[in-house]
Design an enzyme around this catalytic site. Sequence first.
Site, mmCIF file in Angstrom:
data_model
loop_
_atom_site.group_PDB
_atom_site.id
_atom_site.type_symbol
_atom_site.label_atom_id
_atom_site.label_comp_id
_atom_site.label_asym_id
_atom_site.label_seq_id
_atom_site.Cartn_x
_atom_site.Cartn_y
_atom_site.Cartn_z
ATOM 1 N N LYS A 1 1.157 10.006 5.294
ATOM 2 C CA LYS A 1 1.296 8.682 5.903
ATOM 3 C C LYS A 1 2.594 8.001 5.470
ATOM 4 O O LYS A 1 2.702 6.782 5.422
ATOM 5 C CB LYS A 1 0.065 7.835 5.541
ATOM 6 C CG LYS A 1 -1.254 8.461 6.018
ATOM 7 C CD LYS A 1 -2.453 7.524 5.850
ATOM 8 C CE LYS A 1 -3.733 8.158 6.428
ATOM 9 N NZ LYS A 1 -4.897 7.243 6.316
ATOM 10 N N GLU B 1 7.482 -6.833 1.643
ATOM 11 C CA GLU B 1 6.189 -6.828 2.333
ATOM 12 C C GLU B 1 5.391 -8.093 1.998
ATOM 13 O O GLU B 1 4.763 -8.697 2.869
ATOM 14 C CB GLU B 1 5.375 -5.585 1.939
ATOM 15 C CG GLU B 1 5.923 -4.268 2.479
ATOM 16 C CD GLU B 1 5.611 -4.057 3.961
ATOM 17 O OE1 GLU B 1 4.967 -4.926 4.583
ATOM 18 O OE2 GLU B 1 6.013 -3.009 4.500
ATOM 19 N N LYS C 1 0.854 -1.188 0.000
ATOM 20 C CA LYS C 1 0.000 0.000 0.000
ATOM 21 C C LYS C 1 0.884 1.231 0.000
ATOM 22 O O LYS C 1 1.704 1.429 0.901
ATOM 23 C CB LYS C 1 -0.915 0.004 1.224
ATOM 24 C CG LYS C 1 -1.770 1.264 1.300
ATOM 25 C CD LYS C 1 -2.805 1.185 2.386
ATOM 26 C CE LYS C 1 -3.615 2.481 2.423
ATOM 27 N NZ LYS C 1 -4.672 2.423 3.434
ATOM 28 N N TYR D 1 -15.020 0.994 -7.154
ATOM 29 C CA TYR D 1 -16.291 1.686 -6.943
ATOM 30 C C TYR D 1 -17.193 1.531 -8.173
ATOM 31 O O TYR D 1 -18.372 1.861 -8.102
ATOM 32 C CB TYR D 1 -16.017 3.161 -6.637
ATOM 33 C CG TYR D 1 -15.141 3.316 -5.413
ATOM 34 C CD1 TYR D 1 -15.681 3.201 -4.138
ATOM 35 C CD2 TYR D 1 -13.757 3.501 -5.528
ATOM 36 C CE1 TYR D 1 -14.875 3.292 -3.013
ATOM 37 C CE2 TYR D 1 -12.937 3.597 -4.413
ATOM 38 C CZ TYR D 1 -13.507 3.485 -3.164
ATOM 39 O OH TYR D 1 -12.705 3.556 -2.043
ATOM 40 N N ARG E 1 -10.673 10.031 1.494
ATOM 41 C CA ARG E 1 -10.493 10.738 2.766
ATOM 42 C C ARG E 1 -11.554 11.821 2.932
ATOM 43 O O ARG E 1 -11.978 12.123 4.039
ATOM 44 C CB ARG E 1 -9.077 11.323 2.855
ATOM 45 C CG ARG E 1 -8.029 10.223 2.962
ATOM 46 C CD ARG E 1 -6.609 10.789 3.041
ATOM 47 N NE ARG E 1 -5.626 9.719 2.942
ATOM 48 C CZ ARG E 1 -4.320 9.927 2.823
ATOM 49 N NH1 ARG E 1 -3.849 11.156 2.794
ATOM 50 N NH2 ARG E 1 -3.486 8.899 2.735
ATOM 51 N N LYS F 1 -2.192 -1.547 -3.883
ATOM 52 C CA LYS F 1 -3.048 -0.370 -3.849
ATOM 53 C C LYS F 1 -2.206 0.891 -3.921
ATOM 54 O O LYS F 1 -1.229 0.982 -3.174
ATOM 55 C CB LYS F 1 -3.842 -0.397 -2.545
ATOM 56 C CG LYS F 1 -4.646 0.831 -2.254
ATOM 57 C CD LYS F 1 -5.246 0.736 -0.882
ATOM 58 C CE LYS F 1 -5.979 2.029 -0.621
ATOM 59 N NZ LYS F 1 -6.559 2.060 0.695
HETATM 60 C C1 PBG Z 1 -7.351 3.788 5.304
HETATM 61 C C2 PBG Z 1 -7.742 3.496 3.906
HETATM 62 C C3 PBG Z 1 -7.572 4.396 2.851
HETATM 63 C C4 PBG Z 1 -8.137 3.806 1.737
HETATM 64 C C5 PBG Z 1 -8.626 2.552 2.115
HETATM 65 N N1 PBG Z 1 -8.358 2.374 3.474
HETATM 66 C C6 PBG Z 1 -7.033 5.766 2.838
HETATM 67 C C7 PBG Z 1 -5.698 6.024 3.369
HETATM 68 O O1 PBG Z 1 -4.864 5.127 3.519
HETATM 69 O O2 PBG Z 1 -5.473 7.179 3.687
HETATM 70 C C8 PBG Z 1 -8.193 4.473 0.399
HETATM 71 C C9 PBG Z 1 -9.124 3.927 -0.596
HETATM 72 C C10 PBG Z 1 -9.416 4.812 -1.722
HETATM 73 O O3 PBG Z 1 -8.801 5.888 -1.937
HETATM 74 O O4 PBG Z 1 -10.312 4.447 -2.489
HETATM 75 N N2 PBG Z 1 -6.797 2.838 6.062
#
Ligand code: PBG
Length: 340
Positions: free
Chosen positions: A229, A245, A202, A325, A212, A260
Site C-alpha cells: 500500500k 498530513e 498511517k 486489542y 489482514r 498508526k
Molecule cells: C485498513 C486497515 C488496516 C488496519 C486498520 N484498518 C490494515 C491495512 O491498512 O492494511 C490495521 C490494523 C491492525 O493491524 O491492527 N484500512
Amino acid sequence: MTHDTLNINRRPRRLRRTPALRALVRETTLRPDQLILPMFICEGSDRRVPIETMPGCDRLSIDLAINLCREAVDLGVASFAIFPVVEDHLKTLDAVEALNPDSLNCRVVRALREALPNATLITDIALDPYSSLGHDGLVSPEGEILNDETVHVLRDMAVLHADAGATIVAPSDMMDGRIGAIRDRLDDAGHQNVLIMSYCAKYASSFYGPFRQALDSAPAGAANVPRDKKTYQMDPSNAREALVEAALDTAEGADFLMVKPALAYLDIIHRIRAASELPIAAYQVSGEYAMIKAADERGWIDGNACMIESLTAIRRAGADCILTYAALDYARWWRDVSAS
Ligand code: PBG
C-alpha cells in the site's frame, strides 16, 4: 572496598524509594476509558472464530459482540472500533458492498447502538474489506489506486455509517482530501454531530499482518496490482510528512488525529502532539499485539507487564487515547490494582 559516602547533592533515587513516593511523582497514567477496543465482526449467531495470530481475539457474530461490549463497559471501556469480516462472495472490484445499508458493518452498528446507547462506536472508512483486490481504494485497470474516485465512495460510506448510528467515522484509507469531502457530505446529511477520527499518519507498515489475516484482506490480484500500500500509506522513513498530513486533516475538519502503528512511531506521536492541539489517538496494531502475545506464550517475556509498559509509553509520547486489542486485559489489570 571503601564505604565512603559520596557527596552527591542530588539523588534522584530518593523519589523512587517507596511505592507511595513513586505514585506521587508518576507523570503518566492510562485509564480504561482512554482505550478503544477494535473488534472483528463475522456473520452468524453465537459464532466465535479465533484469530490464530492474535491469541485472545476472536471474530464474533453480532450477538456475541454485544455481550463483549457489555463486559467492556462494565470494565470502563466504552469505545469500540468495528471491523467487519466481509464474506468472500461479497468482495468485488468495485467494493460495492461498502455502500450497502444492510452490510454486516451497518447491521452491527445498528445492533450495538440499540444495545448500548451511550457507547462510542467507531467505524472504519476504507474499501479493503470489500475489495477483491484488498486495496483501500478503487484500482484502475492499470493497477493505480484511484484517489478522487475512491473519495466519492468513502464519503457516501461515511453517511451510511452515521445513519446506522456511528459516533465517529474513521477514514483509514489515506486518500488525499477525504476528510474534507466526508465532513461536507456528513454535514449535508444532517450529521453535524458525527466526529471524524482521521488515520492521519498511517504508515505502510509490516505490522498489519495479523489484521489482514483476520479479515482475509491482504492486497492480492492481477500481476499489475501492487501487493503493498506504499502509494498511499506513508513511508516509515518519514516524519516531516506526518506533520503535512496532520495540518491538512486539521484544516479539512478532523476531530481526532491518529498515528498508526504506535510503538515504532512514538516520535511521530510526540511531534504531532507538539504541533497540534487536537486529540491524538494511537493504534497499537495487530502485529504489535501479536509479538507480545507470541513471546509471552513462549515464556520469553511477561506479556502482561510488557503490554502495560507499551501502552504507557504510547500515552507518555502524547496519545490521548489508544486503540488496542488488549483493552480488556488492561482494564482488568486496572480494576485489580485499584481494588488492592
Ligand atoms: C485498513 C486497515 C488496516 C488496519 C486498520 N484498518 C490494515 C491495512 O491498512 O492494511 C490495521 C490494523 C491492525 O493491524 O491492527 N484500512
